[in-house]
Write a protein that holds these residues in place. Sequence first.
Motif: not given
Length: 158
Positions: A19-20, A51-54, A115-119
Amino acid sequence: MEQAALPDTLSTLDLLLRLGGATLLGMALGLDRELRGFSAGIRTHGMLSLAAAMVVISGMMLHHAVRAAGGDADPLRTVQGLYQALGFIGAGLVFTRRGGVHNLTSAGSIILAVAIGIAGGLGQWALACIATGLGLCVLTLVRIAERWLPGSGKARED
């Protein structure tokens, strides 16, 4: 090949790193927009990447729980849902005035931040870091190079 850890094995530290890291990479993209005076800057990019990563981590955990209970789940629907929601945010940024279209680069940058958050959420750090680096090159180096392109409207007067 980089392999994402199974959702049930993610430690608190791994969650914090995913997340960070996603947040910091998103903020790096937002820096260019911030420095250029656009409203979608560091905080917006960082929050969307976080948000995307979460959402992706949560979706993978839910997928694992459903599969463990004998159910059927498709974690790629999480990514699909993110991009559908993102379309509304991107469309809200873009507007036309006096025959010109404005904020397309900001909308594209936000799409990349997600997209970077997803990855990052999936622990695909090589992919996330390479995409961030390339995105920063497009946002900064290409903007500088555009000044010398004939007909771009940004060429220097000699």
